[in-house]
Write a protein that holds these residues in place. Structure first.
Motif, PDB file in Angstrom:
ATOM      1  N   ALA A  72      -0.758   3.875   9.237  1.00 55.35           N
ATOM      2  CA  ALA A  72       0.342   4.288   8.354  1.00 55.35           C
ATOM      3  C   ALA A  72       0.005   3.828   6.951  1.00 55.35           C
ATOM      4  N   ASP A  73       0.675   4.416   5.964  1.00 56.13           N
ATOM      5  CA  ASP A  73       0.484   3.900   4.619  1.00 56.13           C
ATOM      6  C   ASP A  73       1.467   2.762   4.363  1.00 56.13           C
ATOM      7  N   GLY A  74       1.110   1.906   3.429  1.00 57.64           N
ATOM      8  CA  GLY A  74       1.915   0.727   3.168  1.00 57.64           C
ATOM      9  C   GLY A  74       3.306   1.025   2.645  1.00 57.64           C
ATOM     10  N   LEU A  75       3.496   2.167   1.989  1.00 59.21           N
ATOM     11  CA  LEU A  75       4.832   2.512   1.513  1.00 59.21           C
ATOM     12  C   LEU A  75       5.773   2.727   2.694  1.00 59.21           C
ATOM     13  N   THR A  76       5.259   3.378   3.744  1.00 60.23           N
ATOM     14  CA  THR A  76       6.054   3.553   4.951  1.00 60.23           C
ATOM     15  C   THR A  76       6.397   2.207   5.567  1.00 60.23           C
ATOM     16  N   THR A  77       5.400   1.320   5.642  1.00 60.95           N
ATOM     17  CA  THR A  77       5.621  -0.004   6.213  1.00 60.95           C
ATOM     18  C   THR A  77       6.633  -0.794   5.392  1.00 60.95           C
ATOM     19  N   CYS A  78       6.483  -0.765   4.072  1.00 59.20           N
ATOM     20  CA  CYS A  78       7.425  -1.466   3.195  1.00 59.20           C
ATOM     21  C   CYS A  78       8.840  -0.959   3.399  1.00 59.20           C
ATOM     22  N   HIS A  79       8.989   0.362   3.421  1.00 56.04           N
ATOM     23  CA  HIS A  79      10.315   0.963   3.600  1.00 56.04           C
ATOM     24  C   HIS A  79      10.930   0.550   4.931  1.00 56.04           C
ATOM     25  N   GLU A  80      10.118   0.563   5.993  1.00 56.55           N
ATOM     26  CA  GLU A  80      10.652   0.247   7.315  1.00 56.55           C
ATOM     27  C   GLU A  80      11.013  -1.231   7.424  1.00 56.55           C
ATOM     28  N   ILE A  81      10.183  -2.104   6.857  1.00 57.59           N
ATOM     29  CA  ILE A  81      10.497  -3.537   6.878  1.00 57.59           C
ATOM     30  C   ILE A  81      11.838  -3.795   6.202  1.00 57.59           C
ATOM     31  N   LEU A  82      12.021  -3.221   5.025  1.00 60.74           N
ATOM     32  CA  LEU A  82      13.233  -3.491   4.254  1.00 60.74           C
ATOM     33  C   LEU A  82      14.456  -2.786   4.841  1.00 60.74           C
ATOM     34  N   THR A  83      14.242  -1.687   5.555  1.00 57.10           N
ATOM     35  CA  THR A  83      15.357  -1.033   6.239  1.00 57.10           C
ATOM     36  C   THR A  83      15.857  -1.896   7.386  1.00 57.10           C
ATOM     37  N   ARG A  84      14.920  -2.462   8.147  1.00 59.27           N
ATOM     38  CA  ARG A  84      15.291  -3.303   9.282  1.00 59.27           C
ATOM     39  C   ARG A  84      15.742  -4.698   8.854  1.00 59.27           C
ATOM     40  N   MET A  85      15.097  -5.235   7.814  1.00 59.19           N
ATOM     41  CA  MET A  85      15.347  -6.619   7.396  1.00 59.19           C
ATOM     42  C   MET A  85      15.485  -6.678   5.873  1.00 59.19           C
ATOM     43  N   PRO A  86      16.603  -6.255   5.342  1.00 60.26           N
ATOM     44  CA  PRO A  86      16.752  -6.177   3.882  1.00 60.26           C
ATOM     45  C   PRO A  86      16.676  -7.519   3.171  1.00 60.26           C
ATOM     46  N   GLU A  87      16.804  -8.603   3.917  1.00 64.93           N
ATOM     47  CA  GLU A  87      16.721  -9.921   3.291  1.00 64.93           C
ATOM     48  C   GLU A  87      15.285 -10.352   3.012  1.00 64.93           C
ATOM     49  N   VAL A  88      14.307  -9.672   3.600  1.00 71.90           N
ATOM     50  CA  VAL A  88      12.899 -10.010   3.414  1.00 71.90           C
ATOM     51  C   VAL A  88      12.411  -9.467   2.067  1.00 71.90           C
ATOM     52  N   ARG A  89      11.511 -10.200   1.428  1.00 73.83           N
ATOM     53  CA  ARG A  89      10.862  -9.707   0.219  1.00 73.83           C
ATOM     54  C   ARG A  89       9.445  -9.283   0.567  1.00 73.83           C
ATOM     55  N   VAL A  90       9.027  -8.143   0.014  1.00 78.00           N
ATOM     56  CA  VAL A  90       7.689  -7.614   0.274  1.00 78.00           C
ATOM     57  C   VAL A  90       6.882  -7.653  -1.022  1.00 78.00           C
ATOM     58  N   VAL A  91       5.692  -8.220  -0.949  1.00 76.85           N
ATOM     59  CA  VAL A  91       4.763  -8.220  -2.077  1.00 76.85           C
ATOM     60  C   VAL A  91       3.533  -7.418  -1.675  1.00 76.85           C
ATOM     61  N   VAL A  92       3.229  -6.377  -2.421  1.00 73.58           N
ATOM     62  CA  VAL A  92       2.035  -5.587  -2.166  1.00 73.58           C
ATOM     63  C   VAL A  92       0.831  -6.337  -2.720  1.00 73.58           C
ATOM     64  N   LEU A  93      -0.220  -6.443  -1.913  1.00 74.18           N
ATOM     65  CA  LEU A  93      -1.495  -7.012  -2.347  1.00 74.18           C
ATOM     66  C   LEU A  93      -2.579  -6.042  -1.924  1.00 74.18           C
ATOM     67  N   THR A  94      -3.134  -5.303  -2.877  1.00 73.64           N
ATOM     68  CA  THR A  94      -4.056  -4.218  -2.557  1.00 73.64           C
ATOM     69  C   THR A  94      -5.171  -4.166  -3.583  1.00 73.64           C
ATOM     70  N   ALA A  95      -6.154  -3.301  -3.348  1.00 70.03           N
ATOM     71  CA  ALA A  95      -7.318  -3.250  -4.235  1.00 70.03           C
ATOM     72  C   ALA A  95      -7.062  -2.415  -5.486  1.00 70.03           C
ATOM     73  N   SER A  96      -6.161  -1.463  -5.409  1.00 73.01           N
ATOM     74  CA  SER A  96      -5.969  -0.511  -6.499  1.00 73.01           C
ATOM     75  C   SER A  96      -4.924  -0.993  -7.498  1.00 73.01           C
TER      76      SER A  96
END
Length: 232
Positions: A72-96
């Protein structure tokens, strides 16, 4: 700048979960964060499926997320994490450091966007800032504010809109669902298609839009808002 290894004055510890498809990257991050008394790695995963299976049980405060995952792409993963657990913070760490991907990450709800070319100390300091509520999605490598996304009307959309308009009605509906963070299986169920048909259509969408991945297609779809699917 504060010492990134200094512990917050309230004595709190931030629970961190790592998501990256390269085991060496995950191990490297574990090693970097081991010296930080306020950041504790509680788990890791190498794919979207593993992340979504493991994250709820580990109850992290912060997820460090690679955008390019094998399933999956990370945007999908980020969206799903925050949908299920809105209290979590997500930080993207990528090459681009691509500005379009930054905007996509911000729209998906990421708290910050970091590039892997940063020094270890800078990455740790950025995570400290997010953990303490000091950070927003900003360019840690020195990108000007306009490069990380101003108002939507500040960016010319005509070219992207023309490309989206060339998609078939079905492809536009699939693109709309991609921007919503849906997986191929979810799109197939929603539109009554086979997963194989959806995969073929996604490949066609990516080629038509001139992007290199599903992430890029999702970003363009988020900007241009293709036709939403209508339920039968």
């Amino acid at each position: 700048m504060d010492d990134p290894t200094s512990k917050p004055t309230d004595g709190s510890v931030t629970r961190v979960f790592l998501v990256d498809d390269h085991e060496l990257v995950r191990e490297g991050l574990r090693w970097q964060l081991r010296a930080c008394p306020f950041l504790r790695v509680v788990g890791d995963a190498g794919s979207h499926a593993d992340a979504m299976a493991r994250i709820p049980a580990t109850r992290p405060d912060l997820v460090v997320l690679e955008l390019q995952l094998p399933d999956a792409d990370g945007l999908t993963t980020c969206h799903e994490i925050l949908t299920r657990m809105p209290e979590v913070r997500v930080v993207v760490l990528t090459a681009s450091s691509d500005a379009v991907l930054r905007r996509g990450a911000r729209r998906a709800g990421a708290a910050d966007y970091l590039v892997k070319s940063l020094r270890s100390k800078e990455i740790v300091d950025a995570l400290r800032c997010v953990a303490t509520g000091e950070a927003t999605l900003a360019g840690r490598e020195g990108a000007p504010p306009e490069a990380i996304g101003g108002r939507p009307d500040e960016e010319p959309l005509e070219g992207a809109e023309r490309l989206v308009a060339t998609l078939t009605p079905m492809e536009q509906r699939i693109l709309w669902l991609i921007t919503e963070g849906r997986t191929n299986e979810q799109i197939a169920r929603r539109l009554g298609l086979s997963v194989w048909t959806v995969k073929r259509s996604v490949s066609s969408i990516i080629a038509t839009l001139g992007v290199s991945s599903r992430v890029g297609a999702a970003v363009i779809g988020g900007r241009c808002r293709p036709a939403a699917p209508t339920d039968a």
